[in-house]
Design a protein around this motif. Structure first.
Motif, PDB file in Angstrom:
ATOM      1  N   LEU A 131       4.790   4.417 -12.392  1.00 11.45           N
ATOM      2  CA  LEU A 131       3.813   5.244 -13.108  1.00 11.45           C
ATOM      3  C   LEU A 131       2.372   4.854 -12.819  1.00 11.45           C
ATOM      4  CD1 LEU A 131       5.585   5.393 -16.594  1.00 11.45           C
ATOM      5  CD2 LEU A 131       5.580   7.144 -14.797  1.00 11.45           C
ATOM      6  N   LEU A 132       2.170   3.760 -12.116  1.00 13.50           N
ATOM      7  CA  LEU A 132       0.836   3.219 -11.886  1.00 13.50           C
ATOM      8  C   LEU A 132       0.108   3.991 -10.793  1.00 13.50           C
ATOM      9  CD1 LEU A 132      -1.100   0.907 -12.660  1.00 13.50           C
ATOM     10  CD2 LEU A 132      -0.020  -0.463 -10.868  1.00 13.50           C
ATOM     11  N   ARG A 133      -1.006   4.608 -11.124  1.00 16.95           N
ATOM     12  CA  ARG A 133      -1.855   5.323 -10.171  1.00 16.95           C
ATOM     13  C   ARG A 133      -3.304   5.148 -10.563  1.00 16.95           C
ATOM     14  NH1 ARG A 133       2.191   4.914  -8.085  1.00 16.95           N
ATOM     15  NH2 ARG A 133       3.608   6.432  -7.275  1.00 16.95           N
ATOM     16  N   PRO A 134      -4.182   4.841  -9.647  1.00 17.20           N
ATOM     17  CA  PRO A 134      -3.897   4.484  -8.258  1.00 17.20           C
ATOM     18  C   PRO A 134      -3.294   3.078  -8.193  1.00 17.20           C
ATOM     19  CG  PRO A 134      -6.232   4.184  -8.699  1.00 17.20           C
ATOM     20  CD  PRO A 134      -5.621   4.769  -9.956  1.00 17.20           C
ATOM     21  N   LEU A 135      -2.603   2.823  -7.106  1.00 18.22           N
ATOM     22  CA  LEU A 135      -2.000   1.514  -6.910  1.00 18.22           C
ATOM     23  C   LEU A 135      -3.065   0.493  -6.531  1.00 18.22           C
ATOM     24  CD1 LEU A 135       1.221   2.415  -4.883  1.00 18.22           C
ATOM     25  CD2 LEU A 135       1.088   1.632  -7.257  1.00 18.22           C
ATOM     26  N   PRO A 136      -2.916  -0.746  -6.998  1.00 19.18           N
ATOM     27  CA  PRO A 136      -3.837  -1.800  -6.552  1.00 19.18           C
ATOM     28  C   PRO A 136      -3.579  -2.145  -5.088  1.00 19.18           C
ATOM     29  CG  PRO A 136      -2.199  -2.671  -8.091  1.00 19.18           C
ATOM     30  CD  PRO A 136      -1.962  -1.200  -7.973  1.00 19.18           C
ATOM     31  N   ALA A 137      -4.452  -2.948  -4.528  1.00 20.43           N
ATOM     32  CA  ALA A 137      -4.295  -3.401  -3.145  1.00 20.43           C
ATOM     33  C   ALA A 137      -2.929  -4.061  -2.958  1.00 20.43           C
ATOM     34  CB  ALA A 137      -5.408  -4.382  -2.793  1.00 20.43           C
ATOM     35  N   PRO A 138      -2.359  -3.996  -1.735  1.00 19.75           N
ATOM     36  CA  PRO A 138      -1.018  -4.554  -1.494  1.00 19.75           C
ATOM     37  C   PRO A 138      -0.854  -6.013  -1.926  1.00 19.75           C
ATOM     38  CG  PRO A 138      -1.684  -3.228   0.379  1.00 19.75           C
ATOM     39  CD  PRO A 138      -2.884  -3.320  -0.542  1.00 19.75           C
ATOM     40  N   LEU A 139      -1.860  -6.852  -1.705  1.00 16.44           N
ATOM     41  CA  LEU A 139      -1.750  -8.255  -2.090  1.00 16.44           C
ATOM     42  C   LEU A 139      -1.633  -8.375  -3.614  1.00 16.44           C
ATOM     43  CD1 LEU A 139      -1.670 -11.150  -1.049  1.00 16.44           C
ATOM     44  CD2 LEU A 139      -4.163 -11.216  -1.264  1.00 16.44           C
TER      45      LEU A 139
END
Length: 187
Positions: free
Chosen positions: A18-26
């Motif tokens: 449900l998280l948008r926008p997604l945080p950075a990959p790290l």
């Protein structure tokens, strides 16, 4: 004194789907990792990991905590707030709570942990099952005064063993992200 003075709607906890926008990959990697945070921090700090208790005691739990634990509003629970440190620097602020009724007679003595990691205990006892990880930008008012900042990522999950549920929230402080970015393997 525990750090819990924010309006009940101050944080909307969300699962990864449900998280948008997604945080950075790290950041995503650390927020939703299902393994032991204690073990990862120990590795990141080259065994320079420690736990510093800030508050431990009985108190009314926050509304969001009561909902997740299936308790009536303002139920009394055990609250443990600590810093998880790397090389003496506070990297993570952690708040763990459990209902008084579930702790009594269960054999989990949260009041005797001192500077030991609750997370390590939860991961060593295979009777505990971990529920979904949820994240939010943790309300600054819920943090220790020295670390109050907007936009810090926090995550929480519930660990269940029979009738006992322990809710563990971990908030990644700026010093953690600096240490992570300075780490040669950056993972």
């Amino acid at each position: 004194m525990p750090h819990s003075t924010a309006p009940p709607d101050a944080c909307q906890w969300l699962t990864q789907s449900l998280l948008r926008p997604l945080p950075a990959p790290l950041a995503l990697n650390w927020l939703f990792d299902k393994g032991s945070l204690t073990r990862r921090l120990t590795w990141l700090s080259n065994d320079g990991f420690s736990v510093t208790p800030l508050f431990e005691g009985w108190q009314p739990l926050r509304e969001d905590e009561c909902v997740v634990l299936g308790l009536a509003p303002a139920s009394i629970g055990w609250v443990r707030e600590v810093y998880l440190r790397g090389h003496g620097q506070p990297w993570v602020f952690a708040r763990s709570v459990a209902a008084r009724s579930a702790l009594q007679g269960d054999g989990l003595h949260m009041d005797e942990l001192g500077s030991r990691s609750l997370g390590e205990l939860l991961f060593c006892d295979h009777a505990f099952t971990r529920q979904a990880i949820e994240v939010c930008h943790y309300p600054r008012q819920w943090l220790p005064t020295a670390d109050q900042a907007d936009g810090l990522w926090g995550r929480r999950s519930r660990f269940d063993r029979g009738p006992l549920s322990v809710l563990v929230a971990e908030i990644f402080l700026p010093s953690f992200w600096h240490a992570l970015h300075d780490h040669p393997e950056n993972c």
